[in-house]
Design an enzyme around this catalytic site. Structure first.
Site, PDB file in Angstrom:
ATOM      1  N   CYS A 142     -14.400 127.589 142.833  1.00  0.00           N
ATOM      2  CA  CYS A 142     -13.770 126.530 142.036  1.00  0.00           C
ATOM      3  C   CYS A 142     -14.007 125.203 142.743  1.00  0.00           C
ATOM      4  O   CYS A 142     -13.575 125.017 143.880  1.00  0.00           O
ATOM      5  CB  CYS A 142     -12.281 126.797 141.868  1.00  0.00           C
ATOM      6  N   GLY A 143     -14.706 124.287 142.091  1.00  0.00           N
ATOM      7  CA  GLY A 143     -15.049 123.006 142.702  1.00  0.00           C
ATOM      8  C   GLY A 143     -13.881 122.053 142.799  1.00  0.00           C
ATOM      9  O   GLY A 143     -13.592 121.513 143.874  1.00  0.00           O
ATOM     10  N   HIS A 144     -13.181 121.833 141.664  1.00  0.00           N
ATOM     11  CA  HIS A 144     -12.029 120.923 141.730  1.00  0.00           C
ATOM     12  C   HIS A 144     -10.960 121.521 142.643  1.00  0.00           C
ATOM     13  O   HIS A 144     -10.257 120.808 143.367  1.00  0.00           O
ATOM     14  CB  HIS A 144     -11.470 120.641 140.322  1.00  0.00           C
TER      15      HIS A 144
ATOM     16  N   HIS B 255     -16.539 130.254 131.192  1.00  0.00           N
ATOM     17  CA  HIS B 255     -16.249 128.868 130.829  1.00  0.00           C
ATOM     18  C   HIS B 255     -17.204 128.406 129.727  1.00  0.00           C
ATOM     19  O   HIS B 255     -18.366 128.819 129.684  1.00  0.00           O
ATOM     20  CB  HIS B 255     -16.427 127.940 132.034  1.00  0.00           C
TER      21      HIS B 255
ATOM     22  N   ASP C 151     -10.447 121.283 131.127  1.00  0.00           N
ATOM     23  CA  ASP C 151     -10.389 120.726 132.475  1.00  0.00           C
ATOM     24  C   ASP C 151     -10.223 119.210 132.412  1.00  0.00           C
ATOM     25  O   ASP C 151     -10.982 118.521 131.728  1.00  0.00           O
ATOM     26  CB  ASP C 151     -11.680 121.080 133.225  1.00  0.00           C
TER      27      ASP C 151
ATOM     28  N   CYS D 260     -14.981 119.040 136.566  1.00  0.00           N
ATOM     29  CA  CYS D 260     -15.256 120.447 136.858  1.00  0.00           C
ATOM     30  C   CYS D 260     -16.404 120.584 137.861  1.00  0.00           C
ATOM     31  O   CYS D 260     -17.552 120.258 137.541  1.00  0.00           O
ATOM     32  CB  CYS D 260     -15.538 121.233 135.595  1.00  0.00           C
ATOM     33  N   GLY D 261     -16.089 121.092 139.040  1.00  0.00           N
ATOM     34  CA  GLY D 261     -17.088 121.183 140.105  1.00  0.00           C
ATOM     35  C   GLY D 261     -18.161 122.225 139.874  1.00  0.00           C
ATOM     36  O   GLY D 261     -19.358 121.936 139.968  1.00  0.00           O
ATOM     37  N   THR D 262     -17.758 123.457 139.550  1.00  0.00           N
ATOM     38  CA  THR D 262     -18.766 124.484 139.297  1.00  0.00           C
ATOM     39  C   THR D 262     -19.494 124.209 137.985  1.00  0.00           C
ATOM     40  O   THR D 262     -20.673 124.545 137.841  1.00  0.00           O
ATOM     41  CB  THR D 262     -18.155 125.899 139.303  1.00  0.00           C
TER      42      THR D 262
END
Length: 335
Positions: free
Chosen positions: A90-92, A225, A251, A255-257
């Site tokens: 999870c990026g964020h 997603h 989101d 969204c990082g990913t």
């Protein structure tokens, strides 16, 4: 009656929530964070549901739990929990967790300004900037990302046939760009995008069953997603997206990913060069700065090593109790 207490620290990354469980996380068995993720899913998913869903959480809630590293060269391991499940990456969540960990003293990096973080998806390298005790920014170098499939189709009851690509950036994303039956996110409310996503994600995973499996970790599979795209708000932004996750969440961050997956898509199609900034805008207008740090190969497929830079802010400390005599102890949703 059994009661469990969790000491939590709450923050948001560019608008999307992050809840770090400081105390109360379960001991897990496994030689890697991927194995620990499987143990958590088998025996402790009630913790995720209790802390992420209503009444203790909400539809957008996302969180994480810290663990000691498996390799002494690394700083810590992390488990990502949110309404959509126990995610590989999870990026964020990383940006928020690092901000919380550094500011609250939960993470003690071996090298100041750098963190080596073990995730279920693999090792993620992180840098951060600080002014006094405050973390100003976090930049993560994500796992290898790649474009998995292109020009797939699915039928949506309201929109008709949609064409999409599937790309991996730590999770698998169905990316829907503007086309004949979808003019872009700028023309649709978040509630409409959620409605469309709920239908087509299920259809995608049914129509393309077993089509999307990580080549090195079979536990990472399926489209989790939906990434919708459209016109940017700011002239300085490269692209804009609205990412659907969980059962009814959009989101609030870029969204990082998802940004990693979209950069992999753009690079594979010749739209983004290595070391070229990719300013990705969220549905609400907040921004991440993405970059392709390296071109690489993943199990014979062309891939990239993406980086994501963003910020987070701590806004609360709380102690949450889950009593099993509470009929809503393990959460609920109103869909």
């Amino acid at each position: 009656m059994a009661s469990s207490t969790f000491v939590c620290i709450d923050a948001h990354t560019c608008g999307n929530p992050v809840r770090v469980i400081k105390h109360g996380g379960p001991e897990l068995i496994g030689a890697t964070m991927s194995e620990k993720r499987q143990h958590f899913l088998t025996e402790f998913d009630w913790i995720r549901k209790g802390l992420m869903f209503e009444p203790r959480g909400h539809d957008m809630m996302s969180g994480s739990i810290f663990y000691p590293p498996h390799d002494s060269l690394n700083d810590f391991g992390i488990l990502f929990i949110e309404t959509s499940g126990c995610l590989p990456m999870c990026g964020h969540g990383t940006i928020g967790a690092i901000t919380i960990g550094i500011e609250e003293g939960l993470i003690k990096p071996k090298i100041k300004g750098e963190v080596r973080m073990e995730t279920p998806a693999g090792l993620v390298l992180v840098k951060y900037g600080q002014t006094g005790n405050k973390v100003d920014w976090v930049k993560l170098t994500n796992v290898k990302s790649y474009l998995a499939e292109t020009d797939l189709t699915i039928d949506c009851s309201d929109l008709g046939e949609l064409q999409f690509d599937v790309s991996y950036g730590g999770n698998f994303y169905a990316i829907i760009d503007p086309q004949k039956n979808f003019t872009g996110i700028h023309d649709f409310s978040a509630s409409k995008l959620i409605q469309f996503s709920q239908e087509i994600r299920e259809k995608i995973n049914h129509k393309y069953a077993n089509a999307f499996v990580h080549p090195e970790d079979g536990t990472i599979n399926g489209v989790s997603h939906i990434l919708w795209t459209g016109n940017t708000i700011a002239d300085t932004a490269t692209a804009r997206n609205a990412v659907f996750y969980g059962d009814k969440a959009i989101d609030r961050s870029p969204c990082g990913t998802g940004t990693s997956a979209r950069m992999a898509q753009w690079h594979a199609k010749g739209k983004l060069k290595i070391h070229e900034d990719f300013v990705h805008e969220s549905y609400i207008g907040s921004q991440f700065i993405g970059n392709i740090e390296e071109e690489t190969i993943l199990a014979g497929k062309p891939a990239i090593v993406p980086s994501i830079k963003g910020w987070a802010k701590i806004y609360g400390h709380n102690t949450i109790t889950i009593d099993d005599d509470d009929p809503y102890a393990y959460g609920f949703q109103v869909i």
